[in-house]
Design an enzyme around this catalytic site. Structure first.
Site, short mmCIF file in Angstrom:
data_model
loop_
_atom_site.label_atom_id
_atom_site.label_comp_id
_atom_site.label_asym_id
_atom_site.label_seq_id
_atom_site.Cartn_x
_atom_site.Cartn_y
_atom_site.Cartn_z
N ARG A 73 1.02 -1.17 -0.06
CA ARG A 73 0.04 0.09 -0.03
C ARG A 73 0.80 1.23 -0.12
NH1 ARG A 73 -4.72 1.12 -1.66
NH2 ARG A 73 -5.68 -0.66 -0.29
N ARG A 99 1.56 -6.20 -10.19
CA ARG A 99 1.98 -5.66 -8.82
C ARG A 99 2.08 -6.65 -7.82
NH1 ARG A 99 -2.91 -2.30 -5.74
NH2 ARG A 99 -4.48 -3.85 -6.02
N HIS A 162 0.53 3.70 -10.49
CA HIS A 162 -0.35 4.25 -9.44
C HIS A 162 0.42 5.00 -8.24
CE1 HIS A 162 -3.55 4.06 -6.47
NE2 HIS A 162 -4.48 3.16 -7.24
N GLU A 266 -1.89 9.36 -10.87
CA GLU A 266 -1.51 7.93 -11.69
C GLU A 266 -1.30 8.17 -13.11
OE1 GLU A 266 -4.65 5.25 -10.09
OE2 GLU A 266 -4.64 6.52 -8.42
O1 TA6 Z 1 -6.57 4.53 -8.34
C1 TA6 Z 1 -7.81 4.92 -7.63
C2 TA6 Z 1 -8.54 3.34 -7.35
O2 TA6 Z 1 -8.90 2.72 -8.55
C3 TA6 Z 1 -9.27 3.77 -6.17
O3 TA6 Z 1 -10.73 3.21 -6.74
C4 TA6 Z 1 -9.00 2.50 -5.15
O4 TA6 Z 1 -9.59 1.46 -5.33
C5 TA6 Z 1 -7.54 2.69 -5.33
O5 TA6 Z 1 -7.39 2.79 -6.70
C6 TA6 Z 1 -6.69 1.54 -4.66
O6 TA6 Z 1 -6.90 0.47 -5.13
P1 TA6 Z 1 -6.28 -0.98 -4.20
O7 TA6 Z 1 -6.57 -2.08 -4.88
O8 TA6 Z 1 -4.87 -0.74 -4.21
O9 TA6 Z 1 -7.00 -0.92 -2.65
#
Ligand code: TA6
Length: 299
Positions: A73, A99, A162, A266
């Site tokens: 994260r 990832r 991201h 992103e």
């Molecule tokens: O990039 C934004 C997003 O798509 C949000 O909707 C949220 O889900 C975030 O990514 C994080 O996603 P993750 O799967 O890493 O928890």
């Protein structure tokens, strides 16, 4: 996964060291006059980048998992070959498999400015991936994907770097560069909305896919007296996300109060900007991140 001793012998670069974290995950740590940084081989996941003379630029949750097969994260997850939930199979991992896959170090070099450049490779489904990461006064990321199968991949291909940025307080920052871009508002039933013609500020959960834009973004953080510039090539989408209070509390790998200290910008090709690659065809996505002290004029 190669042993860290083998990696350290194979890539004797000044300031580069491979080690394992307490959970046994292999990471590269970089400590040079140009920058300090960290990258996990799982996901080729950049988790830290601190250019000389600046604070840490990337955000990493203190509650992040660091376990094989679970996404980290924060930092810079590589989302591929889909973004968000799998388009067909809900059992598939969010944001694709890149990832949470193991990547290999193919090459490592010291750069002219005493930084470190890494080349990483992976085979993700039918795609040969090459990811270059150059840690220096700037952070330069290059993601090359090549469709190595003999027939056209049956789904649209989505990709995103991201990137989670560390900020002083999400309520005090702004993002410029996307004023002229239409965006898909995931907080409003995915409606496509017209360009706002203003900088982005945050007072609620924000989850937007800006489409058909090649624009660079500038993240202004007056409290830290810095601005972070995110330049990109080969990307038509930019996703902007902050989970705010309720969503942060729902994520087990995200501290309840951490929503204040981060924002995602992103660089991507997702949704209406998804790609299709014919057999043998390649695509490159390049992202260059730099940090500047904010001048009074830009405050
Ligand atoms: O990039 C934004 C997003 O798509 C949000 O909707 C949220 O889900 C975030 O990514 C994080 O996603 P993750 O799967 O890493 O928890």
């Amino acid at each position: 996964m190669p042993h860290v001793n083998q990696l350290n012998d194979q890539f004797p670069i000044p300031g580069l060291r491979f080690e394992t974290n307490p959970q046994g995950m292999v990471r590269a740590t970089i400590q040079t006059p140009a920058a300090e940084a960290e990258l996990y081989l799982q996901g080729a996941h950049v988790t830290r980048w601190k250019p000389a003379g600046h604070r840490e630029v990337l955000w990493l949750s203190r509650s992040s998992w660091f376990e094989s097969g679970k996404p980290i994260r924060g930092g810079i997850p590589i989302c591929f070959p889909w973004f968000g939930p799998h388009p067909v199979d809900p059992q598939q991992p969010a944001h694709g498999t890149a990832r949470i896959s193991n990547w290999n170090i193919a090459q490592a070099e010291e750069t002219a400015e005493h930084g470190v450049k890494l080349w990483l490779t992976a085979q993700i489904e039918t795609f040969q991936m090459t990811y270059t990461v150059e840690f220096g006064h700037e952070l330069k990321l290059g993601l090359q994907i090549r469709n190595s199968q003999t027939s056209t991949y049956e789904l649209p291909i989505e990709e995103a770097l991201h990137t989670y940025f560390s900020v002083s307080d999400i309520r005090q920052v702004s993002i410029e560069g996307l004023q002229q871009a239409a965006y898909i508002d995931k907080m409003d039933n995915g409606l496509l909305k017209a360009p706002a013609h203003t900088a982005i500020r945050f007072d609620r959960e924000t989850d937007r896919i800006y489409v058909n834009t090649e624009a660079a973004c500038t993240l202004h953080d007056p409290n830290l007296q810095r601005e972070i510039v995110v330049g990109k090539r080969g990307s038509l989408s930019t996703v902007v996300w902050n989970p705010w209070i309720a969503k942060a509390a729902r994520m087990p790998d995200f501290g309840d109060d951490e929503w204040q200290g981060m924002v995602c910008i992103e660089s991507a090709n997702v949704a209406t900007n998804a790609l299709t690659l014919a057999p043998g065809e390649s695509h490159g996505l390049q992202v260059d991140i730099s940090v500047n002290a904010m001048t009074n004029a830009s405050v």
